[in-house]
Scaffold this motif. Sequence first.
Motif, PDB file in Angstrom:
ATOM      1  N   ASN A 189       0.822  -1.213   0.000  1.00  0.00           N
ATOM      2  CA  ASN A 189       0.000   0.000   0.000  1.00  0.00           C
ATOM      3  C   ASN A 189       0.855   1.262   0.000  1.00  0.00           C
ATOM      4  O   ASN A 189       0.593   2.212   0.724  1.00  0.00           O
ATOM      5  CB  ASN A 189      -0.964   0.024   1.191  1.00  0.00           C
ATOM      6  CG  ASN A 189      -1.946  -1.119   1.134  1.00  0.00           C
ATOM      7  OD1 ASN A 189      -2.358  -1.535   0.049  1.00  0.00           O
ATOM      8  ND2 ASN A 189      -2.323  -1.627   2.294  1.00  0.00           N
ATOM      9  N   GLY A 190       1.933   1.236  -0.784  1.00  0.00           N
ATOM     10  CA  GLY A 190       2.801   2.399  -0.918  1.00  0.00           C
ATOM     11  C   GLY A 190       3.801   2.591   0.200  1.00  0.00           C
ATOM     12  O   GLY A 190       4.602   3.517   0.161  1.00  0.00           O
ATOM     13  N   LYS A 191       3.786   1.720   1.205  1.00  0.00           N
ATOM     14  CA  LYS A 191       4.713   1.857   2.336  1.00  0.00           C
ATOM     15  C   LYS A 191       5.721   0.719   2.309  1.00  0.00           C
ATOM     16  O   LYS A 191       5.383  -0.429   2.064  1.00  0.00           O
ATOM     17  CB  LYS A 191       3.951   1.843   3.662  1.00  0.00           C
ATOM     18  CG  LYS A 191       3.035   3.017   3.833  1.00  0.00           C
ATOM     19  CD  LYS A 191       2.349   2.982   5.171  1.00  0.00           C
ATOM     20  CE  LYS A 191       1.410   4.168   5.284  1.00  0.00           C
ATOM     21  NZ  LYS A 191       0.697   4.176   6.547  1.00  0.00           N
ATOM     22  N   LEU A 192       6.968   1.061   2.596  1.00  0.00           N
ATOM     23  CA  LEU A 192       8.040   0.074   2.644  1.00  0.00           C
ATOM     24  C   LEU A 192       7.992  -0.665   3.973  1.00  0.00           C
ATOM     25  O   LEU A 192       7.969  -0.042   5.038  1.00  0.00           O
ATOM     26  CB  LEU A 192       9.384   0.770   2.472  1.00  0.00           C
ATOM     27  CG  LEU A 192      10.544  -0.056   1.956  1.00  0.00           C
ATOM     28  CD1 LEU A 192      10.200  -0.728   0.626  1.00  0.00           C
ATOM     29  CD2 LEU A 192      11.773   0.802   1.784  1.00  0.00           C
ATOM     30  N   GLN A 193       7.964  -2.011   3.895  1.00  0.00           N
ATOM     31  CA  GLN A 193       7.922  -2.835   5.096  1.00  0.00           C
ATOM     32  C   GLN A 193       8.995  -3.915   5.007  1.00  0.00           C
ATOM     33  O   GLN A 193       9.387  -4.329   3.928  1.00  0.00           O
ATOM     34  CB  GLN A 193       6.557  -3.505   5.245  1.00  0.00           C
ATOM     35  CG  GLN A 193       5.418  -2.550   5.464  1.00  0.00           C
ATOM     36  CD  GLN A 193       4.091  -3.278   5.626  1.00  0.00           C
ATOM     37  OE1 GLN A 193       4.002  -4.492   5.494  1.00  0.00           O
ATOM     38  NE2 GLN A 193       3.041  -2.522   5.921  1.00  0.00           N
TER      39      GLN A 193
END
Length: 191
Positions: A125-129
């Motif tokens: 969702n567009g976030k780096l994890q």
Amino acid sequence: MVVGFVLLPWGHAQLAVSRPTVSVQTVPKQAVTVKLEQFKVVSGPGGQESLADASTVKPGDIVEYQATYRNNDVKPVTGLQATLPIPEGTEYLPKTARPGADLVKAATREGQYAPEPLQRQVRVNGKLQTEPVPYGQYRSLQWAWGQLPPGGEFQVKARVQIERYTPTQAGVTSAVPARSTQQIADLAKNK
């Protein structure tokens, strides 16, 4: 002396030793020899494990690879590193590398070695994890041994499981056929 080895078909290993060439006709004695073996892990009554011949394996079987290094020289060998590839069609079993702890590092096909469990960055969702790399994507283990004294030996080992099923596009699963050790070696060479 920096020493490593290149795996050939399972059960054979070739040592790569960096030495000065004296003459075209002189064949230098290998300072370090490597014996690579594979065994099928068999569970007996009461859960007792034993190692058996692994000339053929089938889906779900657990195989243990063992590489024994021996210094045949009269001098210590330094900078010794052992690399054990994990063939396609197998999954590394977590924490089975021996010796383990801070001596062994793992890598995926890309070859970036790090302690297990390996981690990777993914975008959700567009976030780096950060998430753990699935053990089925591990393709190599490496040990930095350091120094091996004259006449000394050390052994590294790890276990893998032969993949059980391969999903098809229709959503039906089919069993992976039993493979001989030569077929597994061929798969490892063609990664």
